[in-house]
Design a protein around this motif. Structure first.
Motif, PDB file in Angstrom:
ATOM      1  N   ASN A  31       0.819  -1.217   0.000  1.00 55.95           N
ATOM      2  CA  ASN A  31       0.000   0.000   0.000  1.00 55.95           C
ATOM      3  C   ASN A  31       0.852   1.266   0.000  1.00 55.95           C
ATOM      4  O   ASN A  31       0.418   2.317   0.450  1.00 55.95           O
ATOM      5  CB  ASN A  31      -0.959   0.035   1.202  1.00 55.95           C
ATOM      6  N   CYS A  35       4.475   7.113  -2.327  1.00 53.28           N
ATOM      7  CA  CYS A  35       4.014   7.980  -1.236  1.00 53.28           C
ATOM      8  C   CYS A  35       5.024   9.098  -1.099  1.00 53.28           C
ATOM      9  O   CYS A  35       6.164   8.859  -0.681  1.00 53.28           O
ATOM     10  CB  CYS A  35       3.883   7.228   0.082  1.00 53.28           C
ATOM     11  N   GLY A 106       0.934   8.879   5.633  1.00 47.78           N
ATOM     12  CA  GLY A 106       0.833   8.910   4.186  1.00 47.78           C
ATOM     13  C   GLY A 106       0.388  10.260   3.669  1.00 47.78           C
ATOM     14  O   GLY A 106      -0.316  10.995   4.352  1.00 47.78           O
ATOM     15  N   ARG A 110      -0.797   8.490  -1.156  1.00 48.86           N
ATOM     16  CA  ARG A 110      -0.854   7.205  -0.463  1.00 48.86           C
ATOM     17  C   ARG A 110      -2.231   6.971   0.147  1.00 48.86           C
ATOM     18  O   ARG A 110      -2.676   5.824   0.277  1.00 48.86           O
ATOM     19  CB  ARG A 110       0.210   7.109   0.639  1.00 48.86           C
ATOM     20  N   ARG A 114      -4.016   3.542  -0.314  1.00 52.32           N
ATOM     21  CA  ARG A 114      -4.527   2.766   0.821  1.00 52.32           C
ATOM     22  C   ARG A 114      -6.020   2.475   0.671  1.00 52.32           C
ATOM     23  O   ARG A 114      -6.493   1.382   1.007  1.00 52.32           O
ATOM     24  CB  ARG A 114      -4.256   3.518   2.130  1.00 52.32           C
ATOM     25  N   ASP A 119      -8.174  -0.191   2.921  1.00 54.55           N
ATOM     26  CA  ASP A 119      -7.918   0.378   4.248  1.00 54.55           C
ATOM     27  C   ASP A 119      -8.974   1.434   4.573  1.00 54.55           C
ATOM     28  O   ASP A 119      -8.935   2.557   4.059  1.00 54.55           O
ATOM     29  CB  ASP A 119      -6.519   0.982   4.278  1.00 54.55           C
ATOM     30  N   ALA A 122      -8.015   4.943   5.709  1.00 54.50           N
ATOM     31  CA  ALA A 122      -7.726   5.948   4.692  1.00 54.50           C
ATOM     32  C   ALA A 122      -8.987   6.694   4.281  1.00 54.50           C
ATOM     33  O   ALA A 122      -8.925   7.877   3.915  1.00 54.50           O
ATOM     34  CB  ALA A 122      -7.074   5.296   3.477  1.00 54.50           C
ATOM     35  N   GLN A 257      -4.026  -3.184   8.725  1.00 52.47           N
ATOM     36  CA  GLN A 257      -3.670  -2.660   7.413  1.00 52.47           C
ATOM     37  C   GLN A 257      -2.177  -2.331   7.371  1.00 52.47           C
ATOM     38  O   GLN A 257      -1.603  -1.936   8.385  1.00 52.47           O
ATOM     39  CB  GLN A 257      -4.504  -1.424   7.099  1.00 52.47           C
ATOM     40  N   ALA A 260      -0.254   1.340   8.956  1.00 55.04           N
ATOM     41  CA  ALA A 260      -1.412   2.182   9.252  1.00 55.04           C
ATOM     42  C   ALA A 260      -1.780   1.994  10.714  1.00 55.04           C
ATOM     43  O   ALA A 260      -1.317   1.060  11.375  1.00 55.04           O
ATOM     44  CB  ALA A 260      -2.581   1.800   8.347  1.00 55.04           C
TER      45      ALA A 260
END
Length: 368
Positions: A31, A35, A106, A110, A114, A119, A122, A257, A260
């Motif tokens: 993921n 970034c 992120g 990103r 994500r 995720d 996100a 995730q 994260a």
């Protein structure tokens, strides 16, 4: 005001998504194929501006994005050195944008990657990002402006591309002078040549299309122009479909995730800070890199501010900590330390001060 969707924006979005999937498949962290915040943080670590051992690596993707933009801008005659638009203010805002991004873990790019990976944290970040953009738009409508830049010498315009070339030469010729992670996200990376070439292509496409995560949402809200936000959607759809095809998609969840944490409030507030600051700057971190490649000295200063912000975030424990699932099944929830929470609060106060002072000065000038 054109409301037509520029095909180049969609093509760029699709290829950014493909590039992220490819670079992840070849070694970049999950993921995190691309970034900007994470990769600038890694470069800050590699150059020993911070000592967080798990996030230190000279990311060729950052170098490639700048050089790709420079190459196409020179070819098309769009390389025009300019600067002088509140550089010190931009440096400070750039630093706080980076702190907000690292609280969330992120940048806006990103965040979309994500989201495409399932995720849900996100998506919460997206909500905060939108709130920040709305706050920034409020001040734009009140007259906020960092003023126009103006033509400068070639030396100013080539500062960032030159810095990236120098960094690449040192990275290839004398890698021992840099710090490199032996574990953690910094130790995971795609082959150097692949990362560099892919990023050069994406940098050129981003220069042509003007794709921008912040600009897309700002234009959609302010002008009902969905051109740039189409690139945002193209990245998300490409990442989502790619993960499904590759068997990497496990459904939408906040739990476990990659890199994260589930601290929803700080995911929200971190990206609110990013959205607000990026509107004031006139573009997201990706856009700042591309503009720096075109010879924009103000964006170059902004990028340097982001690098310093990354150093501060890791030297003073401001960045978020990722949740971890151990081999024995023990799950350790990540989150934000008190110092990081205070830093976000200070960031809001600083952006508010900058916004209000800027507006008041403009009104005083108008009266005169």
């Amino acid at each position: 005001m054109s409301k037509r969707i520029n095909l180049w924006v969609v093509i760029t979005g699709v290829l950014v998504g493909v590039a992220a999937l490819v670079l992840t498949a070849f070694g970049n962290p999950a993921n995190m194929g691309f970034c900007i915040a994470c990769f600038l943080r890694d470069i800050a670590g590699a150059t020993k501006l911070h000592s967080a051992a798990v996030v230190q690596y000279v990311r060729p993707e950052i170098i490639g994005l700048v050089l790709g933009s420079t190459i196409l801008a020179v070819i098309t005659g769009e390389f025009k050195p300019k600067a002088g638009s509140s550089p010190a203010t931009r440096f400070i805002i750039g630093a706080f944008v980076m702190i907000g991004a690292l609280v969330f873990l992120g940048c806006p790019l990103r965040m979309v990657i994500r989201m495409g990976g399932g995720d849900l944290n996100a998506f919460i970040g997206l909500g905060g990002f939108a709130i920040g953009i709305l706050i920034g738009i409020f001040f734009l409508k009140k007259g906020f402006s960092l003023k126009r830049n103006h033509p400068v010498t070639l030396s100013e315009g080539i500062a960032m591309p030159g810095l990236m070339i120098g960094l690449l030469v040192l990275f290839l010729a004398v890698p021992a002078i840099f710090a490199f992670s032996e574990q953690g996200p910094g130790s995971k990376h795609a082959p150097i040549l692949l990362s560099l070439v892919v990023a050069i292509v994406i940098g050129a496409l981003a220069q042509k299309s003007r794709i921008c995560m912040v600009g897309g949402m700002r234009d959609a809200i302010m002008f009902k122009d969905f051109n740039l936000i189409a690139g945002f959607g193209a990245i998300f759809v490409t990442i989502l479909l790619g993960n499904i095809i590759l068997g990497n998609f496990k459904g939408f969840s906040t739990y476990n995730q990659p890199i994260a944490h589930e601290s929803w409030l700080w995911n929200l507030l971190g990206m609110t800070l990013v959205g607000w600051g990026s509107v004031l700057l006139g573009g997201c971190p990706l856009r700042q890199l591309i503009l720096a490649g075109e010879g924009n000295g103000d964006s170059a200063v902004t990028v340097l501010g982001m690098i310093v912000g990354a150093a501060f975030a890791h030297n003073f424990g401001l960045a978020g900590t990722a949740s971890k699932l151990a081999e024995d099944g023990t799950y350790t929830a990540g989150g934000i330390a008190t110092a990081g929470k205070i830093a976000v609060g200070i960031g809001f106060a600083v952006l508010l001060l900058i916004s209000i002072v800027n507006i008041l000065k403009k009104r005083e000038a108008a009266k005169e």
